[in-house]
Design an enzyme around this catalytic site. Structure first.
Site, PDB file in Angstrom:
ATOM      1  N   GLU A  89      -8.017  -8.330  -6.675  1.00  0.00           N
ATOM      2  CA  GLU A  89      -9.078  -7.351  -6.496  1.00  0.00           C
ATOM      3  C   GLU A  89      -9.123  -6.360  -7.649  1.00  0.00           C
ATOM      4  O   GLU A  89      -8.114  -6.053  -8.280  1.00  0.00           O
ATOM      5  CB  GLU A  89      -8.908  -6.600  -5.173  1.00  0.00           C
ATOM      6  CG  GLU A  89      -7.632  -5.776  -5.073  1.00  0.00           C
ATOM      7  CD  GLU A  89      -7.435  -5.157  -3.687  1.00  0.00           C
ATOM      8  OE1 GLU A  89      -7.843  -5.792  -2.694  1.00  0.00           O
ATOM      9  OE2 GLU A  89      -6.876  -4.067  -3.611  1.00  0.00           O
ATOM     10  N   CYS A 110       3.035  -8.366  -5.749  1.00  0.00           N
ATOM     11  CA  CYS A 110       3.858  -7.425  -6.511  1.00  0.00           C
ATOM     12  C   CYS A 110       5.288  -7.476  -5.996  1.00  0.00           C
ATOM     13  O   CYS A 110       5.524  -7.490  -4.782  1.00  0.00           O
ATOM     14  CB  CYS A 110       3.310  -6.005  -6.365  1.00  0.00           C
ATOM     15  SG  CYS A 110       4.177  -4.777  -7.356  1.00  0.00           S
ATOM     16  N   GLY A 160      -0.142  -5.425  -8.431  1.00  0.00           N
ATOM     17  CA  GLY A 160       0.935  -5.781  -9.337  1.00  0.00           C
ATOM     18  C   GLY A 160       1.535  -4.607 -10.090  1.00  0.00           C
ATOM     19  O   GLY A 160       0.934  -3.544 -10.207  1.00  0.00           O
ATOM     20  N   GLU A 161       2.749  -4.802 -10.572  1.00  0.00           N
ATOM     21  CA  GLU A 161       3.419  -3.866 -11.475  1.00  0.00           C
ATOM     22  C   GLU A 161       3.119  -4.339 -12.901  1.00  0.00           C
ATOM     23  O   GLU A 161       3.616  -5.390 -13.326  1.00  0.00           O
ATOM     24  CB  GLU A 161       4.921  -3.855 -11.206  1.00  0.00           C
ATOM     25  CG  GLU A 161       5.784  -3.249 -12.306  1.00  0.00           C
ATOM     26  CD  GLU A 161       5.379  -1.851 -12.708  1.00  0.00           C
ATOM     27  OE1 GLU A 161       5.115  -1.628 -13.906  1.00  0.00           O
ATOM     28  OE2 GLU A 161       5.315  -0.970 -11.814  1.00  0.00           O
ATOM     29  N   LEU A 216       5.942   8.385  -9.229  1.00  0.00           N
ATOM     30  CA  LEU A 216       7.233   9.001  -8.908  1.00  0.00           C
ATOM     31  C   LEU A 216       7.437   9.096  -7.398  1.00  0.00           C
ATOM     32  O   LEU A 216       8.380   8.556  -6.841  1.00  0.00           O
ATOM     33  CB  LEU A 216       7.317  10.381  -9.552  1.00  0.00           C
ATOM     34  CG  LEU A 216       8.648  11.096  -9.394  1.00  0.00           C
ATOM     35  CD1 LEU A 216       9.740  10.389 -10.177  1.00  0.00           C
ATOM     36  CD2 LEU A 216       8.527  12.562  -9.833  1.00  0.00           C
ATOM     37  N   HIS A 217       6.567   9.869  -6.749  1.00  0.00           N
ATOM     38  CA  HIS A 217       6.503   9.984  -5.294  1.00  0.00           C
ATOM     39  C   HIS A 217       7.679  10.698  -4.633  1.00  0.00           C
ATOM     40  O   HIS A 217       7.602  11.032  -3.453  1.00  0.00           O
ATOM     41  CB  HIS A 217       6.287   8.619  -4.641  1.00  0.00           C
ATOM     42  CG  HIS A 217       5.124   7.858  -5.202  1.00  0.00           C
ATOM     43  ND1 HIS A 217       3.941   8.461  -5.567  1.00  0.00           N
ATOM     44  CD2 HIS A 217       4.972   6.537  -5.503  1.00  0.00           C
ATOM     45  CE1 HIS A 217       3.105   7.559  -6.044  1.00  0.00           C
ATOM     46  NE2 HIS A 217       3.716   6.387  -6.029  1.00  0.00           N
ATOM     47  N   ASN A 291      -3.550   6.742   2.058  1.00  0.00           N
ATOM     48  CA  ASN A 291      -4.403   5.956   2.949  1.00  0.00           C
ATOM     49  C   ASN A 291      -3.508   4.965   3.689  1.00  0.00           C
ATOM     50  O   ASN A 291      -2.880   4.108   3.064  1.00  0.00           O
ATOM     51  CB  ASN A 291      -5.464   5.195   2.143  1.00  0.00           C
ATOM     52  CG  ASN A 291      -6.445   6.130   1.466  1.00  0.00           C
ATOM     53  OD1 ASN A 291      -6.881   7.109   2.049  1.00  0.00           O
ATOM     54  ND2 ASN A 291      -6.774   5.841   0.217  1.00  0.00           N
ATOM     55  N   CYS A 335      -9.025  -4.111   3.052  1.00  0.00           N
ATOM     56  CA  CYS A 335      -9.154  -5.159   2.040  1.00  0.00           C
ATOM     57  C   CYS A 335      -7.806  -5.601   1.492  1.00  0.00           C
ATOM     58  O   CYS A 335      -7.609  -6.772   1.222  1.00  0.00           O
ATOM     59  CB  CYS A 335     -10.032  -4.675   0.886  1.00  0.00           C
ATOM     60  SG  CYS A 335     -11.757  -4.951   1.226  1.00  0.00           S
TER      61      CYS A 335
END
Length: 375
Positions: A89, A110, A160-161, A216-217, A291, A335
């Protein structure tokens, strides 16, 4: 008499040159072809009508499988089918300011397996070829041209990475910025990664004006490893040092992406920890609303007031901080799951077909996919 090769790929330089020589074409004919398709994004019909051997050239390596347009904003999700029969996508984001951004995929699936990501739940299936990465740009550009819009930015933030497909992504960026292909400024391209230090450095050295972003997160090692399993391979200290080295090469702002997850990484202590980790780096922090996805029901989005308070703490410390708004919510979450399920079904069906016909021809890619989707 020399015959031209059939279905020559547009991004295969050797094949294109062989075609040109076989047909004794003026080099200007190929330049015209590339300019019309890759810079102007003209429709296939116009491009091929001007080319002396339209049946000998292949403009696209992807087939548009489905298009979904948001009913609430300017987002369009494009589902493409690869030659291996699997789906990827891309997303077109039409910003209110008039700018447009294309989010491209670099892999089917991924291996990073981030807990918050639908694609990460797929496992790794296959690296996309350079031409498959670039065809997303071509077909999205053609859609935007038909709307009298211009493609402003390209971000490697899709499936993907990107740095797990480093070779093909690097070649794609080279052609995106090459004068005889797309001729885009590197400053209009951004590559986002969960953190592959050596590859990040190589990319910065190759494209000093390229924009880079780190997902990072969390600035707490244990928390980051919980939501990003790949975080075990590169410590926060190593990532900080890598960004510092990159900035010595690029002398430009680095983007830090921070997904806001309720009761996971959104406390005042988390904000202070992030400030301490950034320290002397010159960065722009993007706070991203989460999300939810079906595969991770335990993760919840941080409430808006929590995000704003988090941002206030960062801003008070002098950090450039932006709270991002999600586009395409009505076409997005389901999706990612749809592609995961559809690809798994296609892989299983192909495996059954292979067993029925007792043939090993044509199913290598699909076999490599099955384990990833069924794990």
């Amino acid at each position: 008499m020399t015959t031209a090769p059939a279905s020559t790929g547009l991004f295969r330089a050797d094949e294109m040159e062989s075609l040109r020589r076989a047909l004794r074409l003026d080099p200007q004919v190929l330049r015209k072809l590339r300019n019309d398709l890759l810079k102007k994004f003209e429709p296939d019909e116009l491009v091929l009508n001007r080319f002396p051997a339209a049946d000998a050239i292949e403009l696209h390596s992807l087939k548009l499988y489905q298009r979904m347009d948001s009913e609430i904003d300017g987002a369009t999700k494009l589902l493409f089918e690869t030659e291996s029969g699997l789906l990827i996508e891309s997303v077109i984001l039409r910003i209110a300011t008039g700018r447009t951004t294309l989010c491209v995929s670099s892999q089917i699936g991924c291996a990073a397996a981030c807990d918050f990501c639908a694609t990460g739940k797929m496992g790794i299936a296959k690296n996309l070829a350079t031409e498959e990465i670039l065809d997303q740009v071509v077909q999205a550009g053609q859609i935007l041209r038909a709307e009298d819009r211009r493609l402003s930015n390209i971000v490697f933030m899709g499936m993907g990475e990107p740095l797990h497909n480093e070779g093909n992504v690097t070649e794609a960026i080279r052609l995106l910025t090459a004068a005889d292909h797309f001729a885009r400024s590197p400053s209009t391209v951004l590559v986002s990664t969960v953190g592959v230090p050596a590859a990040m450095l190589r990319l910065a050295k190759t494209f000093p004006r390229l924009n880079l972003a780190l997902s990072l997160h969390s600035a707490d090692q244990a928390t980051r490893q919980q939501i990003i399993p790949l975080g075990k391979k590169a410590s926060l200290t190593q990532l900080h040092d890598t960004i510092q080295e990159i900035q010595a090469i690029q002398d430009r702002e680095f983007m830090i992406e921070y997904l806001m997850l309720r009761d996971v990484n959104d406390s005042a202590e988390d904000a202070k920890r992030l400030i301490d980790w950034i320290a002397n780096l010159r960065v722009h922090v993007n706070l991203i609303p989460y999300n939810s996805i079906e595969a991770s029901p335990h993760l919840k989005a941080s409430p808006r007031p929590t995000i704003e308070s988090f941002a206030d703490v960062l801003k008070a410390s002098g950090l450039k901080t932006t709270i991002r708004y999600s586009l395409g919510n009505d076409i997005e979450a389901a999706c990612g799951q749809l592609i995961r399920q559809e690809n798994r079904q296609r892989a299983i069906a192909a495996r059954r077909t292979e067993a029925d016909c007792d043939s090993h021809v044509g199913f290598l890619d699909v076999r490599q996919v099955v384990d990833g989707f069924e794990s």
